[in-house]
Design a protein around this motif. Sequence first.
Motif, PDB file in Angstrom:
ATOM      1  N   GLY A 151       0.821  -1.218   0.000  1.00 24.96           N
ATOM      2  CA  GLY A 151       0.000   0.000   0.000  1.00 24.96           C
ATOM      3  C   GLY A 151       0.847   1.257   0.000  1.00 24.96           C
ATOM      4  O   GLY A 151       0.368   2.337   0.365  1.00 24.96           O
ATOM      5  N   GLY A 152       2.103   1.145  -0.432  1.00 28.77           N
ATOM      6  CA  GLY A 152       2.993   2.313  -0.507  1.00 28.77           C
ATOM      7  C   GLY A 152       2.942   2.932  -1.898  1.00 28.77           C
ATOM      8  O   GLY A 152       2.162   2.506  -2.767  1.00 28.77           O
ATOM      9  N   ASP A 153       3.789   3.929  -2.122  1.00 31.16           N
ATOM     10  CA  ASP A 153       3.825   4.600  -3.431  1.00 31.16           C
ATOM     11  C   ASP A 153       4.155   3.620  -4.549  1.00 31.16           C
ATOM     12  O   ASP A 153       3.565   3.682  -5.627  1.00 31.16           O
ATOM     13  N   THR A 154       5.113   2.740  -4.306  1.00 29.42           N
ATOM     14  CA  THR A 154       5.510   1.807  -5.369  1.00 29.42           C
ATOM     15  C   THR A 154       4.336   0.915  -5.749  1.00 29.42           C
ATOM     16  O   THR A 154       4.011   0.771  -6.928  1.00 29.42           O
ATOM     17  N   GLU A 157       1.599   3.029  -7.576  1.00 34.27           N
ATOM     18  CA  GLU A 157       2.030   3.499  -8.909  1.00 34.27           C
ATOM     19  C   GLU A 157       2.129   2.326  -9.887  1.00 34.27           C
ATOM     20  O   GLU A 157       1.751   2.431 -11.046  1.00 34.27           O
ATOM     21  N   ARG A 174      -2.714  -4.536   3.792  1.00 38.22           N
ATOM     22  CA  ARG A 174      -3.027  -5.023   5.141  1.00 38.22           C
ATOM     23  C   ARG A 174      -3.800  -4.036   6.014  1.00 38.22           C
ATOM     24  O   ARG A 174      -4.216  -4.381   7.127  1.00 38.22           O
ATOM     25  N   ARG A 175      -3.949  -2.803   5.539  1.00 38.46           N
ATOM     26  CA  ARG A 175      -4.705  -1.808   6.327  1.00 38.46           C
ATOM     27  C   ARG A 175      -5.770  -1.170   5.435  1.00 38.46           C
ATOM     28  O   ARG A 175      -5.865  -1.473   4.258  1.00 38.46           O
ATOM     29  N   ARG A 179      -0.138   4.205   2.714  1.00 37.23           N
ATOM     30  CA  ARG A 179       1.089   4.955   2.968  1.00 37.23           C
ATOM     31  C   ARG A 179       1.423   5.861   1.765  1.00 37.23           C
ATOM     32  O   ARG A 179       2.125   6.846   1.894  1.00 37.23           O
ATOM     33  N   VAL A 237       6.614  -4.415  -1.231  1.00 37.38           N
ATOM     34  CA  VAL A 237       6.533  -4.155   0.215  1.00 37.38           C
ATOM     35  C   VAL A 237       7.809  -3.470   0.726  1.00 37.38           C
ATOM     36  O   VAL A 237       8.166  -3.594   1.890  1.00 37.38           O
ATOM     37  N   TYR A 260      16.431   6.599   2.128  1.00 35.92           N
ATOM     38  CA  TYR A 260      16.253   5.158   1.871  1.00 35.92           C
ATOM     39  C   TYR A 260      17.579   4.446   1.649  1.00 35.92           C
ATOM     40  O   TYR A 260      17.609   3.266   1.282  1.00 35.92           O
TER      41      TYR A 260
END
Length: 312
Positions: A151-154, A157, A174-175, A179, A237, A260
């Motif tokens: 659920g992140g940018d990667t 996108e 999972r949520r 993010r 992830v 990062y």
Amino acid sequence: MLDCAIIGGGPAGLTAGLYATRGGLKNVTMFEMGMPGGQITQSSEIENYPGVFREGMTGLDLMEPWPEQCKHFGLKHDMKEVSKIRKNGDTFIIEVGGEEVEAKTVIVCTGSKPRRANFNGEEEFFGRGVGTCATCDGFFYKNKEVSVLGGGDTALEEALYLANICSKVYVIHRREEFRAAPPTVERVMANEKIELVLNAGIDEAFGDAMGLQGVKVGFTDGREQLTLDTSGLFVFVGNDVTNKVLKQDDDSFICAVNDYGEVIVDLNMKTDVPGLYAAGDMRINSAKQVVCAASDGAIAGMQALHHVLEQS
Ligand code: FAD
Ligand code: NAP
């Protein structure tokens, strides 16, 4: 003393070696702890390297001639793991296998690794349906349904990228909150081909000898397990940059890195330390593609050559 030490023998390191040696540097060693070729050798099919368009071309096939070509122009391969690079006035010390090697320039090409989510079947079907690169593998699922985990940018996108190619994209997260940046979340929500599967994780990836056939999704809010018959699953992830050779005794990095751990370079692959270059997947804004890593390596090899000529 080496004119140039190259750390890592993937597409970036090999191309850096080719350009540095063919450009005239005499004493160039590539430290690669395994067989040269890099992570693309794990890929069972590559069809987006320009000029290479052959049925069943594996990553290993693609990379097989590269070391020989480099050797022809004088690149030496030392099959050892480098533990650290440190500065020594205007030169560098490479710590490798209990020895110290001095070099005028260093090109670091140690790559990065997408994280695993650790669900059942992830390793078994990795490269056979489970993947971590939509640009690389998305086309193999043209007009088919696929799943994306994260659920992140990667993740979001890449889900949008896949929605352009595939008939449907399930985003398993999972949520309920993402993010990823709000505008990206809005674009995902508005995309009719994307279905969100929230409060959910993958219990199991299943398939047979031919590869992945689907995933079993479990929910944290008590809903019954769901089976998605998607033969493609993209796991996004997070990503770990292989940057430990840059770490110093006080835990700082020898050169500037971003939050990062990606090495900050300019368009010439120069870090903020003169004579030190970074190329390929480990640098900021890397497209994480073989052709881009090779291009970075070529630029870094030419820059190392100029640096040595300027200093002599
Ligand atoms: P890498 O290929 O990661 O090479 C880094 C090398 O450094 C490794 O060989 C490693 O052993 C070595 N190393 C690391 N640390 C040390 C150390 N301390 N000492 C000595 N050696 C060290 N790209 C595409 O363009 N098309 C595709 O279809 C495609 N498919 C892919 C499929 C899979 C399964 C994977 C995993 C990747 C795929 N990619 C694809 C991405 C591509 O492989 C990478 O973008 C590319 O390999 C990056 O090259 P690199 O040289 O930066 O790093
Ligand atoms: P990330 O932001 O760390 O997101 C990872 C996602 O995976 C999170 O949603 C996380 O869930 C989920 N996750 C982690 N471990 C998991 C597991 N074991 N099982 C299931 N789900 C799991 O990673 P990223 O998306 O690769 O991004 C990395 C950084 O690069 C971020 O800061 C991002 O903003 C940046 N980035 C920026 C852009 C851009 O600006 N265009 C593009 C790509 C990346 P939780 O949310 O619940 O933790």
